[in-house]
Design a protein around this motif. Structure first.
Motif, PDB file in Angstrom:
ATOM      1  N   GLY A   1       0.738  -1.310  -0.010  1.00 17.12           N
ATOM      2  CA  GLY A   1      -0.063   0.108  -0.077  1.00 17.12           C
ATOM      3  C   GLY A   1       0.878   1.066  -0.027  1.00 17.12           C
ATOM      4  N   ILE A   2       0.327   2.315  -0.302  1.00 19.48           N
ATOM      5  CA  ILE A   2       0.972   3.505  -0.437  1.00 19.48           C
ATOM      6  C   ILE A   2       0.329   4.751  -0.303  1.00 19.48           C
ATOM      7  CG2 ILE A   2       0.702   3.741  -3.060  1.00 19.48           C
ATOM      8  CD1 ILE A   2       3.265   5.343  -3.337  1.00 19.48           C
ATOM      9  N   ALA A   3       0.647   5.859   0.439  1.00 25.94           N
ATOM     10  CA  ALA A   3      -0.154   7.181   0.844  1.00 25.94           C
ATOM     11  C   ALA A   3       0.908   8.301   0.743  1.00 25.94           C
ATOM     12  CB  ALA A   3      -0.736   6.800   2.175  1.00 25.94           C
ATOM     13  N   LEU A   4       0.516   9.363   0.580  1.00 22.78           N
ATOM     14  CA  LEU A   4       1.344  10.509   0.413  1.00 22.78           C
ATOM     15  C   LEU A   4       0.875  11.269   1.688  1.00 22.78           C
ATOM     16  CD1 LEU A   4       1.445  11.314  -3.235  1.00 22.78           C
ATOM     17  CD2 LEU A   4       2.953   9.825  -1.999  1.00 22.78           C
ATOM     18  N   GLY A   5       1.902  11.598   2.543  1.00 20.51           N
ATOM     19  CA  GLY A   5       1.521  12.138   4.131  1.00 20.51           C
ATOM     20  C   GLY A   5       1.495  13.712   3.773  1.00 20.51           C
ATOM     21  N   PRO A   6       0.750  14.298   4.404  1.00 21.84           N
ATOM     22  CA  PRO A   6       0.733  15.829   4.722  1.00 21.84           C
ATOM     23  C   PRO A   6       1.937  16.434   4.943  1.00 21.84           C
ATOM     24  CG  PRO A   6      -0.296  14.733   6.837  1.00 21.84           C
ATOM     25  CD  PRO A   6       0.213  13.519   5.813  1.00 21.84           C
ATOM     26  N   ASP A   7       2.978  15.646   5.307  1.00 20.91           N
ATOM     27  CA  ASP A   7       4.259  16.034   5.377  1.00 20.91           C
ATOM     28  C   ASP A   7       5.402  16.110   4.490  1.00 20.91           C
ATOM     29  OD1 ASP A   7       4.583  13.460   5.411  1.00 20.91           O
ATOM     30  OD2 ASP A   7       5.613  13.242   7.157  1.00 20.91           O
ATOM     31  N   GLY A   8       4.530  15.640   3.107  1.00 23.82           N
ATOM     32  CA  GLY A   8       5.276  15.490   1.975  1.00 23.82           C
ATOM     33  C   GLY A   8       6.234  14.304   1.714  1.00 23.82           C
ATOM     34  N   ASN A   9       6.088  13.146   2.709  1.00 22.75           N
ATOM     35  CA  ASN A   9       6.683  12.104   2.542  1.00 22.75           C
ATOM     36  C   ASN A   9       6.014  10.847   2.187  1.00 22.75           C
ATOM     37  OD1 ASN A   9       9.191  13.096   3.476  1.00 22.75           O
ATOM     38  ND2 ASN A   9       8.039  13.096   5.779  1.00 22.75           N
ATOM     39  N   VAL A  10       6.487   9.827   1.810  1.00 24.00           N
ATOM     40  CA  VAL A  10       5.913   8.615   1.209  1.00 24.00           C
ATOM     41  C   VAL A  10       5.688   7.614   2.173  1.00 24.00           C
ATOM     42  CG1 VAL A  10       5.752   6.866  -0.677  1.00 24.00           C
ATOM     43  CG2 VAL A  10       6.438   9.220  -1.273  1.00 24.00           C
ATOM     44  N   TYR A  11       4.566   6.943   2.320  1.00 22.09           N
ATOM     45  CA  TYR A  11       4.401   5.930   3.336  1.00 22.09           C
ATOM     46  C   TYR A  11       3.944   4.691   2.679  1.00 22.09           C
ATOM     47  CZ  TYR A  11       4.155   9.743   6.874  1.00 22.09           C
ATOM     48  OH  TYR A  11       4.593  10.726   7.555  1.00 22.09           O
TER      49      TYR A  11
ATOM     50  N   SER B   1       3.183   0.398   3.057  1.00 20.36           N
ATOM     51  CA  SER B   1       3.005  -0.645   4.046  1.00 20.36           C
ATOM     52  C   SER B   1       3.606  -1.752   3.624  1.00 20.36           C
ATOM     53  CB  SER B   1       1.306  -0.773   4.107  1.00 20.36           C
ATOM     54  OG  SER B   1       0.820  -1.195   2.876  1.00 20.36           O
ATOM     55  N   HIS B   2       4.057  -2.980   4.403  1.00 16.27           N
ATOM     56  CA  HIS B   2       4.765  -4.002   4.045  1.00 16.27           C
ATOM     57  C   HIS B   2       4.080  -5.074   4.751  1.00 16.27           C
ATOM     58  CE1 HIS B   2       8.221  -6.775   3.427  1.00 16.27           C
ATOM     59  NE2 HIS B   2       8.535  -5.781   2.695  1.00 16.27           N
ATOM     60  N   GLU B   3       3.451  -5.879   4.015  1.00 18.03           N
ATOM     61  CA  GLU B   3       2.902  -7.062   4.480  1.00 18.03           C
ATOM     62  C   GLU B   3       3.584  -7.981   5.231  1.00 18.03           C
ATOM     63  OE1 GLU B   3       0.458  -9.048   1.589  1.00 18.03           O
ATOM     64  OE2 GLU B   3      -1.175  -7.735   1.938  1.00 18.03           O
ATOM     65  N   GLU B   4       4.654  -8.456   4.786  1.00 18.69           N
ATOM     66  CA  GLU B   4       5.460  -9.385   5.052  1.00 18.69           C
ATOM     67  C   GLU B   4       6.379  -9.186   6.432  1.00 18.69           C
ATOM     68  OE1 GLU B   4       9.840 -11.875   3.841  1.00 18.69           O
ATOM     69  OE2 GLU B   4       8.787 -10.543   2.648  1.00 18.69           O
ATOM     70  N   PHE B   5       6.470  -7.803   6.775  1.00 15.25           N
ATOM     71  CA  PHE B   5       6.963  -7.430   7.923  1.00 15.25           C
ATOM     72  C   PHE B   5       6.145  -6.451   8.954  1.00 15.25           C
ATOM     73  CE2 PHE B   5      10.908  -7.493   5.128  1.00 15.25           C
ATOM     74  CZ  PHE B   5      11.354  -8.472   5.552  1.00 15.25           C
ATOM     75  N   ASP B   6       5.003  -6.495   8.524  1.00 12.80           N
ATOM     76  CA  ASP B   6       3.888  -6.208   9.490  1.00 12.80           C
ATOM     77  C   ASP B   6       4.272  -4.647   9.908  1.00 12.80           C
ATOM     78  OD1 ASP B   6       2.150  -8.377   9.036  1.00 12.80           O
ATOM     79  OD2 ASP B   6       3.024  -9.409  10.695  1.00 12.80           O
ATOM     80  N   GLU B   7       4.491  -3.842   8.956  1.00 12.54           N
ATOM     81  CA  GLU B   7       4.828  -2.384   9.394  1.00 12.54           C
ATOM     82  C   GLU B   7       4.652  -1.414   8.400  1.00 12.54           C
ATOM     83  OE1 GLU B   7       9.277  -3.301  10.250  1.00 12.54           O
ATOM     84  OE2 GLU B   7       9.588  -3.121   8.166  1.00 12.54           O
ATOM     85  N   VAL B   8       4.898   0.011   8.805  1.00 10.18           N
ATOM     86  CA  VAL B   8       4.785   0.753   7.527  1.00 10.18           C
ATOM     87  C   VAL B   8       5.984   1.807   7.578  1.00 10.18           C
ATOM     88  CG1 VAL B   8       3.313   2.802   7.211  1.00 10.18           C
ATOM     89  CG2 VAL B   8       2.234   0.972   8.055  1.00 10.18           C
ATOM     90  N   ILE B   9       6.476   1.867   6.536  1.00  8.99           N
ATOM     91  CA  ILE B   9       7.870   2.562   6.354  1.00  8.99           C
ATOM     92  C   ILE B   9       7.662   3.931   5.729  1.00  8.99           C
ATOM     93  CG2 ILE B   9      10.243   2.325   5.147  1.00  8.99           C
ATOM     94  CD1 ILE B   9       9.479  -0.719   4.943  1.00  8.99           C
ATOM     95  N   ARG B  10       8.407   4.917   6.317  1.00  6.55           N
ATOM     96  CA  ARG B  10       8.224   6.259   5.894  1.00  6.55           C
ATOM     97  C   ARG B  10       9.533   6.631   5.041  1.00  6.55           C
ATOM     98  NH1 ARG B  10       7.262  11.052   9.820  1.00  6.55           N
ATOM     99  NH2 ARG B  10       8.708   9.835  11.210  1.00  6.55           N
ATOM    100  N   PHE B  11       9.222   7.330   3.847  1.00  8.16           N
ATOM    101  CA  PHE B  11      10.212   7.566   3.054  1.00  8.16           C
ATOM    102  C   PHE B  11      10.373   9.232   2.590  1.00  8.16           C
ATOM    103  CE2 PHE B  11       9.695   3.102   2.076  1.00  8.16           C
ATOM    104  CZ  PHE B  11      10.864   2.605   1.913  1.00  8.16           C
ATOM    105  N   ASP B  12      11.568   9.569   2.374  1.00 17.67           N
ATOM    106  CA  ASP B  12      11.430  11.187   2.163  1.00 17.67           C
ATOM    107  C   ASP B  12      10.933  11.273   0.900  1.00 17.67           C
ATOM    108  OD1 ASP B  12      12.956  13.607   0.830  1.00 17.67           O
ATOM    109  OD2 ASP B  12      13.516  13.858   2.797  1.00 17.67           O
ATOM    110  N   GLY B  13       9.853  12.285   0.517  1.00 12.14           N
ATOM    111  CA  GLY B  13       9.271  12.384  -0.563  1.00 12.14           C
ATOM    112  C   GLY B  13       9.956  13.084  -1.612  1.00 12.14           C
ATOM    113  N   GLN B  14      11.081  13.646  -1.258  1.00 15.48           N
ATOM    114  CA  GLN B  14      11.960  14.304  -2.383  1.00 15.48           C
ATOM    115  C   GLN B  14      13.112  13.495  -2.849  1.00 15.48           C
ATOM    116  OE1 GLN B  14      11.326  17.361  -3.630  1.00 15.48           O
ATOM    117  NE2 GLN B  14       9.499  17.091  -2.469  1.00 15.48           N
ATOM    118  N   THR B  15      13.822  12.530  -1.930  1.00 14.59           N
ATOM    119  CA  THR B  15      14.905  11.934  -2.007  1.00 14.59           C
ATOM    120  C   THR B  15      14.718  10.501  -2.274  1.00 14.59           C
ATOM    121  OG1 THR B  15      15.649  11.478   0.125  1.00 14.59           O
ATOM    122  CG2 THR B  15      16.382  13.465  -0.950  1.00 14.59           C
TER     123      THR B  15
END
Length: 181
Positions: free
Chosen positions: A123-133, A135-149
């Motif tokens: 799954g993917i969502a773009l946060g209000p902070d400009g970052n990319v979130y 979801s990772h089913e295998e590891f049961d977690e949500v990872i935050r990525f820098d929306g620019q880099t």
């Protein structure tokens, strides 16, 4: 506003096989995620842009083919998110690819799986902070990525936190809360 039936915008089943998800784009078009011929998109090697995503005018249901241009083929596309402006983010087998929603032109690959340490996102969502979130089913977690880099910032929701199991679709509320389904 009342929930009353107002009519059919697009007769999706007669237009193509395998519609799976609807997205209202910031450009006013209704985007239909196409599961080509009933096969899950991940299983297919590559698509032309219009094989995966089709845009329709909401007023009359007219198909807007010109919105796609001659874009780079998508490799096993699945989920997507709009940035509220001109960009469409699509999860592919290579990573997160960005496209211009007006022209369909390929912009870049923001996140490469080989450099991010994960192999797929559910799954993917773009946060209000400009970052990319993601979801990772295998590891049961949500990872935050820098929306620019595209760099990993952190594990936003840790492994099974709060009973999180097999996270999929992500979205943010107007108040900025992350919802995970």
């Amino acid at each position: 506003e009342t929930g009353a039936f107002e009519g059919v915008v697009v007769d999706i089943e007669s237009a193509f096989q395998g519609p799976t998800t609807l997205y209202m784009g910031p450009n006013g078009l209704l985007f239909v995620h196409v599961d080509r011929a009933g096969s899950w998109p991940r299983m297919l090697p590559s698509f032309r842009f219009e094989d995966f995503l089709r845009g329709y005018q909401t007023e009359d249901g007219a198909y807007v083919r010109s919105v796609y241009g001659a874009s780079k083929p998508l490799h096993s596309p699945s989920y997507m998110a709009f940035d509220g402006g001109q960009l469409l983010y699509i999860i592919t087998s290579n990573g997160i690819q960005r496209y211009n929603i007006q022209t369909g032109a390929f912009i870049d690959t923001l996140i490469l799986w080989t450099s991010s340490g994960i192999e797929w996102a559910s799954g993917i969502a773009l946060g209000p902070d400009g970052n990319v979130y993601l979801s990772h089913e295998e590891f049961d977690e949500v990872i935050r990525f820098d929306g620019q880099t595209g760099d990993v910032i952190d594990i936003f929701v840790p492994h099974q936190y709060g009973g999180l199991r097999r996270p999929g679709v992500l979205t943010f509320t107007r108040d900025g809360d992350l919802l995970v389904f």
